[in-house]
Design a protein around this motif. Structure first.
Motif, PDB file in Angstrom:
ATOM      1  N   GLN A 192      -4.392  10.417  -6.150  1.00 25.78           N
ATOM      2  CA  GLN A 192      -4.421   9.044  -6.654  1.00 25.78           C
ATOM      3  C   GLN A 192      -3.010   8.500  -6.839  1.00 25.78           C
ATOM      4  OE1 GLN A 192      -6.860   9.758 -10.124  1.00 25.78           O
ATOM      5  NE2 GLN A 192      -8.754   9.171  -9.053  1.00 25.78           N
ATOM      6  N   ARG A 193      -2.050   9.367  -7.201  1.00 27.07           N
ATOM      7  CA  ARG A 193      -0.661   8.921  -7.332  1.00 27.07           C
ATOM      8  C   ARG A 193      -0.102   8.504  -5.978  1.00 27.07           C
ATOM      9  NH1 ARG A 193       3.219  13.007 -10.227  1.00 27.07           N
ATOM     10  NH2 ARG A 193       4.669  11.241  -9.968  1.00 27.07           N
ATOM     11  N   VAL A 194      -0.424   9.252  -4.935  1.00 27.19           N
ATOM     12  CA  VAL A 194       0.021   8.874  -3.591  1.00 27.19           C
ATOM     13  C   VAL A 194      -0.563   7.521  -3.218  1.00 27.19           C
ATOM     14  CG1 VAL A 194      -0.053   9.463  -1.148  1.00 27.19           C
ATOM     15  CG2 VAL A 194       0.359  11.253  -2.845  1.00 27.19           C
ATOM     16  N   THR A 195      -1.861   7.349  -3.474  1.00 27.02           N
ATOM     17  CA  THR A 195      -2.521   6.076  -3.173  1.00 27.02           C
ATOM     18  C   THR A 195      -1.867   4.935  -3.937  1.00 27.02           C
ATOM     19  OG1 THR A 195      -4.626   7.215  -2.805  1.00 27.02           O
ATOM     20  CG2 THR A 195      -4.727   4.843  -3.175  1.00 27.02           C
ATOM     21  N   ALA A 196      -1.591   5.155  -5.217  1.00 23.73           N
ATOM     22  CA  ALA A 196      -1.010   4.103  -6.049  1.00 23.73           C
ATOM     23  C   ALA A 196       0.401   3.750  -5.586  1.00 23.73           C
ATOM     24  CB  ALA A 196      -0.989   4.551  -7.509  1.00 23.73           C
ATOM     25  N   ALA A 197       1.178   4.762  -5.172  1.00 25.00           N
ATOM     26  CA  ALA A 197       2.546   4.495  -4.712  1.00 25.00           C
ATOM     27  C   ALA A 197       2.532   3.676  -3.422  1.00 25.00           C
ATOM     28  CB  ALA A 197       3.289   5.807  -4.498  1.00 25.00           C
ATOM     29  N   VAL A 198       1.609   3.983  -2.536  1.00 24.52           N
ATOM     30  CA  VAL A 198       1.473   3.221  -1.289  1.00 24.52           C
ATOM     31  C   VAL A 198       1.041   1.793  -1.588  1.00 24.52           C
ATOM     32  CG1 VAL A 198       0.077   3.002   0.814  1.00 24.52           C
ATOM     33  CG2 VAL A 198       1.067   5.220   0.192  1.00 24.52           C
ATOM     34  N   ASP A 199       0.055   1.650  -2.456  1.00 17.79           N
ATOM     35  CA  ASP A 199      -0.458   0.324  -2.800  1.00 17.79           C
ATOM     36  C   ASP A 199       0.613  -0.505  -3.505  1.00 17.79           C
ATOM     37  OD1 ASP A 199      -2.793  -1.537  -3.044  1.00 17.79           O
ATOM     38  OD2 ASP A 199      -2.420  -1.224  -5.189  1.00 17.79           O
ATOM     39  N   ALA A 200       1.388   0.124  -4.388  1.00 18.62           N
ATOM     40  CA  ALA A 200       2.424  -0.598  -5.125  1.00 18.62           C
ATOM     41  C   ALA A 200       3.512  -1.138  -4.215  1.00 18.62           C
ATOM     42  CB  ALA A 200       3.040   0.315  -6.186  1.00 18.62           C
ATOM     43  N   ALA A 201       3.694  -0.485  -3.068  1.00 20.76           N
ATOM     44  CA  ALA A 201       4.701  -0.936  -2.101  1.00 20.76           C
ATOM     45  C   ALA A 201       4.182  -2.056  -1.206  1.00 20.76           C
ATOM     46  CB  ALA A 201       5.165   0.241  -1.241  1.00 20.76           C
ATOM     47  N   GLY A 202       2.954  -2.486  -1.440  1.00 19.99           N
ATOM     48  CA  GLY A 202       2.376  -3.548  -0.621  1.00 19.99           C
ATOM     49  C   GLY A 202       1.927  -3.075   0.740  1.00 19.99           C
ATOM     50  N   LEU A 203       1.631  -1.780   0.838  1.00 19.46           N
ATOM     51  CA  LEU A 203       1.180  -1.183   2.101  1.00 19.46           C
ATOM     52  C   LEU A 203      -0.313  -0.914   2.038  1.00 19.46           C
ATOM     53  CD1 LEU A 203       4.183   1.265   2.381  1.00 19.46           C
ATOM     54  CD2 LEU A 203       3.617  -0.478   4.093  1.00 19.46           C
TER      55      LEU A 203
END
Length: 369
Positions: free
Chosen positions: A294-305
């Protein structure tokens, strides 16, 4: 300026990361300018922004710049483009001891590098990457290739550059979407092998995308150093170490193929979503905690990806995406190794993945959210 050595037996080279490197090209690349002219293969957009700085630097040193423009986009990584470029280089009298300069992103770097690998059985080249994606990934390590109808990067060669000049000033001309796509590769280095770097990006990654000078230099230099260590250990991807750099790429390339290698999904966006899928699949296998996935998902989402397949609007099933993977150049004896995670910062090569299970997993992802 940060200087990162890429240590290869008897033929190492430097990656220099800093500002105004293109304006100082003649001095930076002096050992590789042995004639009164220099051949520069350039992405048309990169030349529009940076051709004057490059040309002025060379001209002031008494060197005539000779330009060859390449149309932006993956379609330029083709047999036809390769043939036209090699014919032009031969017309310019390029010799084995000469160096050709590649100005632009990964497409120009791949195309030019492959042309130089085969021209007269190999001549030198210098990478001048102008995109974040190229600066942290494709310009370093010597992988060069073109695309074919069968798939991406299936025809190519390992051919190391003699120098890489990553001018951070060029990043300010990138469209925001392209900058974010390049950031996906920065994030990848944290996910695959450096949890501390991931933690920093998780907190301050927005400053990299915003092109804060100190943060951007730190991110680019750290990414290049991580890749340089892996390339030095496994230059031709034979021991498995270099394969770790493909984290997110097997899933990502399948998604790129399904979207026709088009602007519907940029390469970096595919890698970002591929990392999310690799983390989720690792969690499905019980190898990474759900919290880390979930942290990987959140980091990707936070970058606008893109962090969900549903964002792509695909009309296919998991089997079709899995079938795209069967054209992957990493296929070995009929099986496809996957880069999965035991934790954030701990990627590994899995050789026991069943494609039927991948298809089922992708069906679940397509139907979710």
């Amino acid at each position: 300026m940060a200087v990162i050595p890429v240590e290869l037996a008897g033929r190492g080279y430097e990656v220099r990361v800093g500002n105004r490197l293109l304006a100082d090209l003649a001095a930076q690349a002096r050992p590789f300018l042995r004639k009164r002219h220099a051949c520069i293969v350039a992405d048309a957009n990169a030349r529009r922004h940076w051709g004057e700085a490059v040309g002025n630097s060379l001209s002031a040193a008494g060197i005539e710049p000779r330009w060859y423009d390449v149309a932006p986009g993956e379609t330029s990584k083709s047999w036809d483009s390769l043939a036209r470029l090699t014919d032009w280089l031969l017309d310019q009298g390029v010799e084995r001891g000469d160096h050709v300069f590649a100005l632009g992103g990964g497409v120009v770097g791949d195309l030019t590098g492959f042309a130089c690998a085969i021209l007269k059985r190999g001549c030198g080249f210098v990478q001048l990457p102008t995109t974040l994606l190229a600066q942290v990934d494709s310009s370093v390590g010597g992988k060069t290739a073109i695309n074919t109808a069968a798939g991406k990067n299936l025809i190519g060669a390992f051919h190391q550059p003699s120098l890489v000049l990553a001018d951070l000033g060029t990043l300010g001309t990138l469209p925001e979407r392209e900058l974010r796509a390049g950031y996906a590769e920065v994030l990848k280095y944290g996910v695959l092998g450096d949890r501390g770097f991931f933690d920093w990006l998780e907190q301050d990654g927005r400053t990299v995308v915003a092109l804060d000078p100190a943060a951007t230099e730190r991110a680019v230099a750290a990414s290049v150093a991580a890749k340089a260590r892996i390339v030095a250990e496994d230059e031709r991807e034979t021991s498995g170490a270099r394969a770790l750099l493909n984290l997110g790429h097997t899933f990502g390339h399948a998604l790129e193929a399904e979207t026709g290698f088009s602007d519907r999904l940029l390469h970096g966006e595919g890698v970002a979503l591929g990392m999310v899928l690799a983390a989720r699949y690792s969690a499905r296998r019980g190898e990474i905690s759900l919290a880390d996935a979930q942290r990987v998902t959140a980091a990707v989402d936070a970058a606008g990806l893109p962090a969900e397949i549903s964002a792509l609007g695909l009309e296919c099933d998991g089997r079709r995406l899995a079938d795209h993977m069967l054209h992957d150049k990493k296929m070995d004896a009929g099986t496809l190794p996957f880069i999965l995670l035991r934790a954030i910062g701990e990627a590994y090569l899995a050789r026991d993945v069943e494609m039927t299970d991948i298809a089922a997993f992708l069906d679940e992802q397509l139907q979710a959210h």
